[in-house]
Design an enzyme around this catalytic site. Structure first.
Site, PDB file in Angstrom:
ATOM      1  N   VAL A  11      -2.372  -6.521  -3.813  1.00  0.00           N
ATOM      2  CA  VAL A  11      -0.933  -6.728  -3.927  1.00  0.00           C
ATOM      3  C   VAL A  11      -0.644  -8.214  -4.149  1.00  0.00           C
ATOM      4  CG1 VAL A  11       1.314  -6.397  -2.833  1.00  0.00           C
ATOM      5  CG2 VAL A  11      -0.550  -4.777  -2.394  1.00  0.00           C
TER       6      VAL A  11
ATOM      7  N   LYS B 218       1.399  -3.941  -6.959  1.00  0.00           N
ATOM      8  CA  LYS B 218       0.114  -3.437  -6.483  1.00  0.00           C
ATOM      9  C   LYS B 218      -0.736  -3.090  -7.707  1.00  0.00           C
ATOM     10  CE  LYS B 218      -0.406   0.633  -4.376  1.00  0.00           C
ATOM     11  NZ  LYS B 218      -0.446   1.619  -3.275  1.00  0.00           N
TER      12      LYS B 218
ATOM     13  N   ASP C 163      -0.442   8.654   5.469  1.00  0.00           N
ATOM     14  CA  ASP C 163      -1.055   7.362   5.799  1.00  0.00           C
ATOM     15  C   ASP C 163      -0.035   6.420   6.450  1.00  0.00           C
ATOM     16  OD1 ASP C 163      -3.250   5.735   6.022  1.00  0.00           O
ATOM     17  OD2 ASP C 163      -3.061   4.873   4.031  1.00  0.00           O
TER      18      ASP C 163
END
Length: 991
Positions: free
Chosen positions: A691, A706, A814
Site C-alpha cells: 500500500v 494497494k 478477515d
C-alpha cells in the site's frame, strides 16, 4: 432450719431468675420480629396481623413452641416483601425454619444467622435479590439439613467452612454469581442428596471427591466455566436421578456403561459442552429417563440407543452434533421411538442423518408437540403419519432433500404454530387445507420447486407473523388475502417467483410488518399509496419487477424505514428528497433509466422541464443524434479493434466493478501519484499487496493505492473478490473504493491495483501496538477508552451493514485491526475485502471455490480451521477478538496465550476476578492523565474514577466474550452486540 425450708429459700431465687429470663427471651423474640418488620415494605399487607392486638406467636408466618412461646418458624414465602433482612434475625435463638423465598429481599445475608447454631435446620432464601458473599459462619449451624440461596446475586466463593455442615442434605446455590472452584472438601458432606450450583461463574475441574457423595440424587453443575473431563467417580453415584453439566467446557467422552452405572437417571443434561465420541448405547438400560439433552456438542456416529425401553421418555434433544453419517440407515433409530407414548419433543436437527423418515411409526406418541429434523440429509416423501400427530405445535423439516408434495391433509394439524419446509425439493401446489391452521405463527416454504397459484385460504392464517414463499415458481397474481393478514409483524417474503399483476392496495392492513420483499417477480403498475399505512416497515425491497410511474414521495413518511430497494424497474421522473431518500447508503434506485434528480450521490441527471413543442423537437433531435452516434461508435470500435490487432498495443482498463467510480485512472497516473511508487510513500504491506500513499494532481485528492502482488497465488481471486464486494457496498464505516486498475506497467507486466480514499490516521493496528517507522524509530500511539468504544461501535455497524442491510449477505472473512482504518475524526472504516464472500444462490460456486482463504490466524473463527463454511458467525468471532484486543492491548497470538489460555478465556478471567487486571495499561495511563488534567490542582480520586468506568469495561468485555465463543451457535448476534456496546458507551459518558 428445716431442710425443706432451706431448699425452698434456695430455689425461689432460681425460679425467679428462670422466669425473668423466659420473659426476657420472649421479649427478645418479639423485638426481633418487630425489627424484621420495620426493615420491610409490605405492599401486599402480608404482615397486617403483626400488631400488638394479638400475640406474636399467631402472627402470619410465625410459629412458636408451646412450652416457652419461643419462635421456631418464620415462613413468609411469596408475600411480595421488599427490603433488607435485619441482623436481629439472629436473636431468634430457637428458630428452626426460616423461609423467605420468592420475595424481594436485597442487601447482604446477615452473618448473625450463624447465631442460630443449635436450632436452625431449614434455611430458604431463594429467589430474592441478596448480594454479597455467603456468610462463612453459617457453618456453626450444625443441624442445617436444607440450605437454598438459589436465584440471587451472591458473589464470592463457596466458603470452605460450609463443608462442616455434616447433616446437610440439600445445598442449592444455583443462579448466582459465585466464583472460584468447587471446594474439594465438598466430598465431606456425605448426607447430601441435592447439590446444585448451576448458572454461576465457577471455574476449574469437577472435583473427584463428589464421587464420595453416595446418597446424591441430584447433581447440577451446568452453566459455569468448568473444564476438564467428567471424573470417573461420578459414575459411582448410582442413586443419581439428575445429572447436569450443560453449557460448560467439559470435554472428553461419556463412559460407554453410563446407563448401567446410573440406572436411576431421569434427567441427563450434557448439552452445550465439548463432549465428543459416541452416545452410549447403554442409555437403553436407564429405563427411568425422561429427559435426554445432548444438543450442541460434538457427538458423532450412529445413534444405537434402543429407545423402546425408555417408556417414560418425554424430551429428546440431539440437535447440533455430527450424528448419523453416510448410509441410508442412520435415521433408523427413529423406529425404536414407535412406542414412546409419552414423547413430547424430538429435536435432531443440524446433524448428518441420511435416509428417509420411516413410512410407518406405529404408536408414535400422539402427545408430541415439537418434531424437528431440519438441517440434515433426509430424502424421500413427507410420511403420511406426520399429519396424524394432532398435538404438534412445531414441525421443522427444512434444509433437507425432501421431495414430492406437501400432504393435502396438512390442515389436520390444527395446533401447529411453527411450520418450516424451506430449502427442500418439494413440488406441486400449496394445499388449500393449510388455511385451516389458524394458530400458525411462522410458515416458511421458501427455496423449493412449488408452483401454481398461491391459495386464497392463506388469508385465514390470522396469527401469522412470518410468511416466506420466496424462491419458488409461484405464478399469477398475489392473492390480496395475504395482504389482509394483519398479524404479519416480522416478514412477508414473496421474492424470486413469477408473480404478476399489480401490488394489492390491501397492503394497508400490514401496519405491524417489519420486512416486505417482493423482488424478482413481474409485478407492474404503481406502488399503491396505501403502503403509507405500513408505519413499522424497516426493509422494503421491490427491485427487479416492472413497477412504473413516479417514485411516491409518501415513502419519506415511513420513518422506521432502514432499507429501500427500488432498483431495476421502470420508474420515471424525479427521485424524491427528504427522509430515507437523503441517505444513499440505504436506498437503491439503479436500473431505472428514466429517473432524474435526487441527492448528488445517486448520480442521476438533473430534472429539466420543457414546453411541449420544445420537448417534441428535443425528442426528434435526440433520436437523430443517437442514430448518428450509434453508427459512428460502431465504425470507431471496428477500426480500433482492427488497428489493435495489427499493432498489438496494450490497453488499460477499468474493471467492471469500478465502472461507476468517479475516478478513471491508468498505471501512468498512479505511477506519477506515488512518485514512482517511492519508498517514502510506502504505507504498509499485506498478504496480497503493498500500500502506497499518493496524490492526484488532476483531482487534488490524496489516495491510498494497494498494488497487488500479481505473482502470488490467489491474488487475482482476491482482486476480483474485493472489486465484487466493494462495488456493491456503501457505508460510512466501510473504506470507499475510488477505482480499480487492471493494466500493463511500463515493462508490459501485469499490473493490478485498488485505489481508496486516503485515511490519514492509518490502521487501528498501529494505534494499539508500537511499530518501527520508515526512519527506524519505535512509534507508540495511544487511544482513550472512549475512542476505543467508538471504534468498536463503528466496526460493529460495518458488520451489521454487511450482514443485515446489503441485498446479499457479505462475509468479510478477515476482520482485524490492520484492516480497520481511521479517518481524520478517528471514525473507523473497515477495509480489505480481498477475502470477502458474497453469499447468495448465485455465488455458491464462487464461495466453494474459495475455501482455501479463511482469514488470519488468531482472528479467523475456529470452525474455519476445521473446514467449516464461511458464515456471518465467523465475522462475529473476529469482531469479538478485535474487541478483546481493544480492551487488553494484546494480540490473540501474544506469547502469554499458551496451552488452553486464549484471548477469550483471558477476558473471562477478568470478568470473574478483576477486570482491571486485563485492561491495556495504556488505557489506564491516558484516563488518569485526562482526569488529572481536568482536575487541575485538585487531588484526583483515581479509585473512584475507575469504580465508575469499570462498569463500562465489564460490559464491553462481556460483549467481546459473547462474540468470540468457540461454538458458532453460542455467539451473540450483531444487533445485540451493538446495543450492548452503545449501552457501555452511554455508561462511560455519564461518568
Amino acid at each position: 432450719m428445716n431442710c425443706h425450708i432451706i431448699f425452698m429459700l434456695l430455689t425461689i431465687p432460681l425460679f425467679f431468675i428462670y422466669s425473668t429470663n423466659c420473659m426476657n427471651s420472649n421479649e427478645t423474640d418479639h423485638y426481633a420480629l418487630l425489627a424484621f418488620k420495620s426493615a420491610l415494605n409490605d405492599p401486599q399487607k402480608a404482615l397486617k396481623s403483626w400488631n400488638d392486638s394479638i400475640h406474636y406467636c399467631i402472627w402470619e408466618g410465625v410459629a412458636c413452641n408451646n412450652r416457652h412461646e419461643r419462635v421456631t418458624m418464620l415462613a413468609l414465602p411469596s408475600k411480595g416483601l421488599d427490603g433488607k433482612l435485619t441482623p436481629f434475625i439472629g436473636n431468634l435463638s430457637f428458630l428452626q425454619i426460616l423461609d423467605l423465598s420468592n420475595n424481594s429481599f436485597h442487601g447482604i445475608i446477615p452473618s448473625n444467622l450463624g447465631n442460630l447454631a443449635i436450632s436452625l435446620g431449614y434455611l430458604n432464601l431463594q429467589n430474592n435479590i441478596f448480594d454479597g458473599e455467603i456468610p462463612a459462619n453459617l457453618s456453626a449451624c450444625i443441624h442445617l439439613y436444607s440450605l437454598s440461596f438459589a436465584y440471587n446475586s451472591l458473589a464470592g466463593r463457596i466458603p470452605q467452612e460450609i463443608t462442616y455442615l455434616k447433616n446437610l442434605e440439600q445445598l442449592d446455590l444455583c443462579n448466582n454469581q459465585i466464583t472460584g472452584e468447587i471446594p474439594d472438601s465438598i466430598g465431606n458432606l456425605t448426607s447430601l442428596t441435592v447439590f446444585s450450583v448451576d448458572s454461576n461463574l465457577l471455574s476449574g475441574n469437577i472435583p473427584d471427591s463428589i464421587g464420595r457423595l453416595s446418597n446424591l440424587s441430584m447433581l447440577q453443575l451446568g452453566n459455569n466455566t468448568l473444564f476438564g473431563t467428567v471424573p470417573y467417580s461420578i459414575y459411582n453415584l448410582s442413586s443419581l436421578t439428575l445429572f447436569s453439566i450443560f453449557s460448560t467446557q467439559i470435554h472428553g467422552t461419556l463412559d460407554p456403561d453410563l446407563g448401567l452405572m446410573l440406572p436411576h437417571l431421569q434427567i441427563l443434561n450434557v448439552a452445550q459442552t465439548r463432549l465428543s465420541g459416541f452416545i452410549p448405547h447403554s442409555l437403553s438400560n436407564a429405563t427411568h429417563l425422561e429427559i435426554i439433552a445432548m444438543y450442541n456438542c460434538s457427538f458423532t456416529g450412529k445413534v444405537k440407543v434402543d429407545f423402546s425401553h425408555l417408556k417414560n421418555l418425554q424430551y429428546l434433544y440431539l440437535w447440533g452434533n455430527s450424528l448419523g453419517g453416510e448410509g441410508p440407515d442412520s435415521i433408523n433409530f427413529l423406529n425404536s421411538l414407535s412406542n414412546s407414548r409419552n414423547l413430547s419433543l424430538l429435536d435432531i436437527q443440524n446433524n448428518q442423518f441420511h435416509g428417509s423418515l420411516p413410512s410407518y411409526m406405529g404408536n408414535f406418541s400422539k402427545k408430541i408437540t415439537s418434531f424437528s429434523v431440519s438441517d440434515n440429509y433426509l430424502t424421500g416423501l413427507i410420511p403420511p403419519w406426520i399429519t396424524d400427530i394432532f398435538s404438534l405445535s412445531t414441525l421443522l423439516l427444512d434444509h433437507n432433500q425432501f421431495s414430492g408434495s406437501i400432504p393435502n391433509d396438512i390442515g389436520k394439524l390444527i395446533h401447529l404454530q411453527e411450520f418450516h419446509l424451506n430449502n427442500n425439493r418439494l413440488s406441486g401446489q400449496i394445499p388449500s387445507s393449510i388455511g385451516t391452521l389458524s394458530l400458525l405463527n411462522e410458515l416458511d416454504l421458501s427455496s423449493n420447486q412449488l408452483e401454481g397459484k398461491v391459495p386464497n385460504s392463506l388469508g385465514n392464517l390470522q396469527s401469522l407473523t412470518v410468511l416466506d414463499l420466496s424462491n419458488n415458481n409461484f405464478s399469477e397474481s398475489i392473492p390480496k388475502e395475504i395482504f389482509q393478514i394483519s398479524s404479519l409483524a416480522v416478514i412477508l417474503d414473496l421474492s424470486h417467483n413469477q408473480f404478476s399483476g399489480q401490488f394489492p392496495p390491501e397492503v394497508k392492513n400490514l401496519g405491524q410488518l417489519g420486512t416486505l420483499d417482493l423482488s424478482h417477480n413481474d409485478i407492474s403498475g404503481e406502488i399503491p399509496s396505501s403502503i403509507e399505512s405500513c408505519t413499522s416497515l424497516q426493509f422494503l425491497n421491490l427491485s427487479q419487477n416492472s413497477f412504473q410511474g413516479p417514485i411516491p414521495k409518501f415513502l419519506q413518511t415511513l420513518r422506521g424505514l432502514r432499507h429501500l430497494d427500488l432498483s431495476f424497474n421502470d420508474f420515471e421522473g424525479e427521485v424524491p428528497q427528504g427522509g430515507i431518500f437523503d441517505n444513499s447508503n440505504v436506498i437503491s434506485v439503479s436500473g431505472n433509466n428514466r429517473l432524474c434528480g435526487g441527492i448528488h450521490e445517486l448520480n442521476f441527471p438533473k430534472c429539466r422541464k420543457h414546453k411541449k413543442s420544445e420537448y417534441s423537437l428535443l425528442v426528434v433531435i435526440l433520436i437523430s443524434c443517437s442514430a448518428f452516434v450509434g453508427l459512428a461508435a460502431i465504425f470507431l470500435i471496428l477500426f480500433f479493434l482492427k488497428t489493435r490487432k495489427k499493432k498489438n498495443i496494450p490497453t488499460e482498463s477499468i474493471e467492471p466493478a469500478s465502472r461507476n467510480s468517479l475516478l478513471k485512472l491508468s498505471f501512468a497516473m498512479l505511477h506519477k501519484a506515488t512518485e514512482g511508487f517511492s519508498s517514502k510513500n510506502f504505507l504498509g504491506k499485506g498478504s496480497f499487496g503493498t500500500v502506497y500513499k499518493g496524490f492526484l494532481d488532476n483531482f487534488n485528492q490524496e489516495i491510498a493505492i494497494k498494488v497487488l502482488h500479481v505473482q502470488e497465488q490467489g491474488v487475482i481471486r482476491s482482486f476480483d473478490a474485493e472489486c465484487n464486494a466493494l462495488s456493491r457496498l456503501r457505508h460510512r464505516n466501510l473504506v470507499k473504493i475510488l477505482s480499480a486498475c487492471s493494466s500493463l506497467d511500463f515493462q508490459l507486466q501485469n499490473f493490478k491495483a485498488l485505489v481508496y480514499d486516503f485515511l490519514p490516521n492509518g490502521s487501528l493496528e498501529r494505534w494499539l501496538h508500537s511499530y518501527v517507522d520508515e526512519k527506524g524509530e519505535i512509534v507508540s500511539k495511544s487511544l482513550s477508552l472512549l475512542e476505543r468504544m467508538n471504534i468498536a461501535i463503528d466496526v460493529a455497524f460495518a458488520v451489521d451493514y454487511l450482514q443485515n442491510e446489503c441485498p446479499t449477505l457479505v462475509v468479510h472473512c478477515d476482520i482485524k485491526p490492520s484492516n480497520v482504518l481511521l479517518d481524520e475524526d478517528m471514525v473507523a472504516h473497515l477495509g480489505d475485502f480481498g477475502l470477502a464472500r458474497i453469499i447468495s444462490d448465485e455465488d455458491v460456486q464462487y464461495q466453494s471455490s474459495c475455501r482455501g482463504l479463511r482469514g488470519t490466524i488468531g482472528y479467523a473463527a475456529p470452525e474455519y480451521g476445521l473446514g467449516g463454511e464461511v458464515s456471518k458467525k465467523g465475522d462475529i468471532y473476529s469482531l469479538g477478538i478485535l474487541l478483546l484486543e481493544l480492551i487488553t492491548g494484546k494480540r490473540p497470538t501474544d506469547s502469554i496465550f499458551e496451552g488452553d489460555l486464549n484471548l477469550n478465556k483471558f477476558g473471562k478471567m477478568g470478568i470473574l476476578e478483576n477486570v482491571m487486571e486485563i485492561v491495556d495499561p495504556n488505557i489506564v495511563r491516558i484516563e488518569e492523565e485526562q482526569a488529572k488534567s481536568s482536575m487541575e490542582n485538585q487531588v484526583v480520586d483515581y479509585e473512584a474514577i475507575w469504580k465508575e468506568k469499570r462498569h463500562s469495561i465489564i460490559l464491553m468485555t462481556k460483549v467481546a466474550i459473547a462474540c468470540s465463543m468457540e461454538n458458532p451457535q453460542d455467539r451473540s448476534d450483531i444487533q445485540t452486540a451493538i446495543n450492548e456496546l452503545q449501552t457501555a458507551r452511554d455508561l462511560l459518558l455519564q461518568v
